[in-house]
Motif scaffolding. Structure first.
Motif, PDB file in Angstrom:
ATOM      1  N   UNK B   1       3.469 -27.374  -3.987  1.00  0.00           N
ATOM      2  CA  UNK B   1       2.897 -26.316  -4.827  1.00  0.00           C
ATOM      3  C   UNK B   1       3.930 -25.890  -5.869  1.00  0.00           C
ATOM      4  N   UNK B   2       3.481 -25.739  -7.070  1.00  0.00           N
ATOM      5  CA  UNK B   2       4.389 -25.371  -8.138  1.00  0.00           C
ATOM      6  C   UNK B   2       4.508 -23.851  -8.175  1.00  0.00           C
ATOM      7  N   UNK B   3       5.513 -23.337  -7.491  1.00  0.00           N
ATOM      8  CA  UNK B   3       5.621 -21.888  -7.327  1.00  0.00           C
ATOM      9  C   UNK B   3       5.747 -21.148  -8.651  1.00  0.00           C
ATOM     10  N   UNK B   4       6.674 -21.608  -9.473  1.00  0.00           N
ATOM     11  CA  UNK B   4       6.917 -20.886 -10.717  1.00  0.00           C
ATOM     12  C   UNK B   4       5.677 -20.934 -11.603  1.00  0.00           C
ATOM     13  N   UNK B   5       5.084 -22.091 -11.674  1.00  0.00           N
ATOM     14  CA  UNK B   5       3.887 -22.242 -12.490  1.00  0.00           C
ATOM     15  C   UNK B   5       2.788 -21.314 -12.034  1.00  0.00           C
ATOM     16  N   UNK B  32       3.130  -9.583  -9.035  1.00  0.00           N
ATOM     17  CA  UNK B  32       4.475  -9.287  -8.555  1.00  0.00           C
ATOM     18  C   UNK B  32       4.932 -10.249  -7.468  1.00  0.00           C
ATOM     19  N   UNK B  33       4.097 -11.255  -7.241  1.00  0.00           N
ATOM     20  CA  UNK B  33       4.372 -12.258  -6.217  1.00  0.00           C
ATOM     21  C   UNK B  33       5.830 -12.695  -6.207  1.00  0.00           C
ATOM     22  N   UNK B  34       6.597 -12.176  -5.255  1.00  0.00           N
ATOM     23  CA  UNK B  34       7.956 -12.658  -5.035  1.00  0.00           C
ATOM     24  C   UNK B  34       8.980 -12.294  -6.089  1.00  0.00           C
ATOM     25  N   UNK B  35       8.621 -11.460  -7.055  1.00  0.00           N
ATOM     26  CA  UNK B  35       9.540 -11.211  -8.149  1.00  0.00           C
ATOM     27  C   UNK B  35      10.596 -10.151  -7.823  1.00  0.00           C
ATOM     28  N   UNK B  36      10.253  -9.262  -6.917  1.00  0.00           N
ATOM     29  CA  UNK B  36      11.145  -8.135  -6.669  1.00  0.00           C
ATOM     30  C   UNK B  36      12.159  -8.474  -5.577  1.00  0.00           C
ATOM     31  N   UNK B  37      13.405  -8.605  -5.994  1.00  0.00           N
ATOM     32  CA  UNK B  37      14.470  -9.014  -5.081  1.00  0.00           C
ATOM     33  C   UNK B  37      14.619  -8.018  -3.935  1.00  0.00           C
ATOM     34  N   UNK B  38      14.524  -6.723  -4.283  1.00  0.00           N
ATOM     35  CA  UNK B  38      14.696  -5.685  -3.262  1.00  0.00           C
ATOM     36  C   UNK B  38      13.629  -5.813  -2.186  1.00  0.00           C
ATOM     37  N   UNK B  39      12.409  -6.104  -2.639  1.00  0.00           N
ATOM     38  CA  UNK B  39      11.303  -6.252  -1.685  1.00  0.00           C
ATOM     39  C   UNK B  39      11.550  -7.453  -0.773  1.00  0.00           C
ATOM     40  N   UNK B  40      12.053  -8.518  -1.326  1.00  0.00           N
ATOM     41  CA  UNK B  40      12.267  -9.722  -0.516  1.00  0.00           C
ATOM     42  C   UNK B  40      13.328  -9.500   0.562  1.00  0.00           C
ATOM     43  N   UNK B  41      14.316  -8.633   0.256  1.00  0.00           N
ATOM     44  CA  UNK B  41      15.369  -8.374   1.250  1.00  0.00           C
ATOM     45  C   UNK B  41      14.830  -7.554   2.420  1.00  0.00           C
ATOM     46  N   UNK B  61       2.355 -22.215   6.197  1.00  0.00           N
ATOM     47  CA  UNK B  61       2.458 -21.653   4.839  1.00  0.00           C
ATOM     48  C   UNK B  61       3.544 -20.584   4.786  1.00  0.00           C
ATOM     49  N   UNK B  62       3.573 -19.720   5.824  1.00  0.00           N
ATOM     50  CA  UNK B  62       4.580 -18.645   5.836  1.00  0.00           C
ATOM     51  C   UNK B  62       5.977 -19.245   5.987  1.00  0.00           C
ATOM     52  N   UNK B  63       6.067 -20.281   6.803  1.00  0.00           N
ATOM     53  CA  UNK B  63       7.388 -20.921   6.963  1.00  0.00           C
ATOM     54  C   UNK B  63       7.869 -21.484   5.624  1.00  0.00           C
ATOM     55  N   UNK B  64       6.934 -22.104   4.880  1.00  0.00           N
ATOM     56  CA  UNK B  64       7.333 -22.757   3.627  1.00  0.00           C
ATOM     57  C   UNK B  64       7.537 -21.780   2.471  1.00  0.00           C
ATOM     58  N   UNK B  65       6.629 -20.819   2.339  1.00  0.00           N
ATOM     59  CA  UNK B  65       6.669 -19.944   1.157  1.00  0.00           C
ATOM     60  C   UNK B  65       7.007 -18.492   1.478  1.00  0.00           C
ATOM     61  N   UNK B  66       7.201 -18.177   2.765  1.00  0.00           N
ATOM     62  CA  UNK B  66       7.432 -16.789   3.175  1.00  0.00           C
ATOM     63  C   UNK B  66       8.599 -16.128   2.467  1.00  0.00           C
ATOM     64  N   UNK B  67       9.606 -16.929   2.054  1.00  0.00           N
ATOM     65  CA  UNK B  67      10.773 -16.345   1.372  1.00  0.00           C
ATOM     66  C   UNK B  67      10.378 -15.641   0.082  1.00  0.00           C
ATOM     67  N   UNK B  68       9.278 -16.072  -0.529  1.00  0.00           N
ATOM     68  CA  UNK B  68       8.825 -15.442  -1.780  1.00  0.00           C
ATOM     69  C   UNK B  68       8.452 -13.984  -1.588  1.00  0.00           C
TER      70      UNK B  68
END
Lengths: 83, 430
Positions: B1-5, B32-41, B61-68
């Motif tokens: 999946x092209x995340x940035x795209x 806001x999908x994954x853009x906020x660094x503070x939220x990801x922490x 899916x969560x294992x692969x993209x959950x970091x976003x």
């Protein structure tokens, strides 16, 4: 094989006919733009087709001139036979 | 999946502001999908209850993209050991349980749970989890019975915890943009919605040869005690979309169904047809079968100015815009050609058959990059972080499930079925 020599004046004449054909093709384009109410930018964007049309016009003048000279030559020959 | 795209696409082209039941908040969530660094922490820990095919897929899916979105699976639960071991081998750091109640008691770091158990065992884990203060993502349909569905709704409103039902089309860009078109009047008055879902397979899952007693356990979708078959597993998606289009729920449903091909001991129909009627006279016509896949799946939204075919990302106007005029010089040459060659009349018909228009229409969204399955978790993460549900989202899932079950009643009784007043949840929304 015999070399074909094209004189400078012949080249000049043919280039003149080509130029007139190109001008005529552009005039046709101006007419089409006015008649069909399209954009003036087509004067630039459709140059490839205009050049093609210019060549068609030029070839037409070549054919007409060849026919004209052929008839002219035929008349001269007839006059020479009579005299 | 092209995340940035996908992110750029969602942010720039989709989320320009919509006005339907949930959209603005949904679209902001997606943008806001994954853009906020503070939220990801600020990590979110979830448990998966039910690790069969769907549970395993969502966990992957969560294992692969959950970091976003800062989401991690830290607990897994299943009563069927092979499924549990299969998913655990993919996420070895997660703790495993055979009893969801133990998981809810012991896994204290959990913020939410994802429920992918068979339909008839959705309700109790969902209610228990919300009562333990957890937010819940539950696969559709909500429950096997109307009362279980209502009990889940009651627990959701009582606890104030998010209860997301797995209707991924709510997060699918082409459906979001399509709803924009409906609400902005580009389709005119929508008076008919048609949907179908056709497959050609027996819908069975393999059971271990030495354990035939697991037939009902593994193939629960084929037995009435656990499932309403094509209705709860497939139709519920399109019923949700039809309600979304109409911003309403039907007033009644009628239907028919049969086991016409796969006569292998199953108890659910392999061939169903339903008609839902809305109070403005709109009909939603649905059919599903599993013995022919020629037409696949589609939902067609038909208005007097245009149509949407959302599954295939297509939009059609009743009066297609005229093609752009060719250049003047081209028109001149065409006219000359026509004048020189002329047209040869070969007679004409006095009646044109009303065959389908050949015009190919436009795309609803320029690029069909996602079906919304992953984006649902973006919304779920937002609800967990804000500790409150996304407004309107639960109601979409609730009424879809209720009308799915009423559709089954219509097939079973041969009668026109209306929703009993006790299942109306508007009283909770006041």
């Amino acid at each position: 094989m015999k070399d074909i020599l094209i004189s400078g004046s012949r080249i000049k004449t043919e280039l003149k006919f080509l130029l007139y054909s190109y001008i005529a093709a552009n005039l046709v384009n101006v007419y089409a733009i006015l008649n069909y109410n399209t954009s003036w930018i087509e004067l630039l964007t459709w140059q490839r087709l205009i050049i093609l049309i210019a060549f068609v016009f030029y070839i037409t003048t070549v054919i007409i001139r060849l026919i004209f000279f052929a008839i002219k030559r035929l008349f001269r020959k007839t006059e020479r036979v009579k005299s | 999946m092209l995340q940035q795209d996908r992110r750029t696409f969602l942010k720039n082209s989709l989320l320009a502001g919509t006005a339907m039941i949930t959209p603005i908040s949904l679209m902001k969530v997606l943008a806001n999908d994954g853009k906020n660094e503070a939220i990801r922490k600020d990590k979110i820990f979830v448990g998966v209850i039910g690790t069969g095919s769907r549970g395993h897929h969502l966990a992957s899916l969560i294992k692969e993209f959950g970091h976003e979105i800062g989401m991690e699976v830290t607990a897994l639960c299943d009563v069927y050991q092979p499924h549990l071991e299969n998913t655990h081998s993919m996420i070895p750091e997660a703790k495993t349980y055979n009893d969801y109640r133990r998981m809810l008691d012991e896994a204290r770091e959990l913020h939410g749970v994802i429920i992918c158990t068979p339909l008839h065992v959705h309700a109790q884990p969902t209610i228990d989890a919300m009562e333990k203060g957890l937010h819940v993502f539950c696969e559709k349909a909500m429950a096997r019975t109307l009362d279980d569905t209502y009990a889940m709704a009651e627990a959701h409103y009582r606890t104030g915890k998010a209860l997301h039902i797995g209707h991924q089309r709510l997060f699918d860009p082409k459906f979001l943009r399509g709803m924009n078109k409906v609400y902005e009047g580009e389709l005119g008055k929508v008076t008919q919605i048609r949907a179908y879902w056709h497959r050609n397979n027996d819908w069975r899952r393999p059971i271990p040869e030495d354990q035939p007693e697991l037939e009902r356990f593994i193939n629960w979708r084929l037995y009435r005690e656990y499932s309403c078959g094509l209705l709860t597993e497939l139709a519920s998606h399109h019923i949700q979309v039809a309600n979304w289009v109409k911003k309403d729920i039907p007033i009644d449903v009628r239907g028919t169904g049969s086991i016409s091909f796969w006569k292998d001991g199953r108890e659910v129909e392999d061939n169903v047809a339903l008609i839902f009627t809305y109070k403005d006279g709109t009909q939603f016509i649905y059919d599903s079968m599993i013995q022919n896949r020629r037409h696949g799946l589609e939902i067609q939204v038909l208005g007097h100015k245009g149509s949407l075919e959302l599954e295939t990302n297509s939009f059609f106007l009743e009066e297609p815009p005229p093609p752009p005029k060719p250049a003047g010089i081209v028109q001149l040459l065409q006219d000359l050609e026509e004048n020189v060659l002329g047209k040869i009349p070969i007679g004409s018909s006095s009646w044109d058959p009303e065959v389908a228009m050949t015009y190919k229409g436009d795309s609803v969204v320029p690029e069909n990059l996602t079906d919304g399955t992953w984006e649902q978790f973006t919304g779920f993460a937002k609800a967990i972080r804000e500790d409150k549900p996304i407004p309107g989202l639960f109601e979409e899932g609730y009424y879809s499930s209720i009308w799915t079950l009423l559709g089954q009643q219509a097939i079973d009784t041969g009668k026109v079925i209306k929703m009993a007043e006790k299942y109306d949840i508007s009283k909770f929304l006041k």
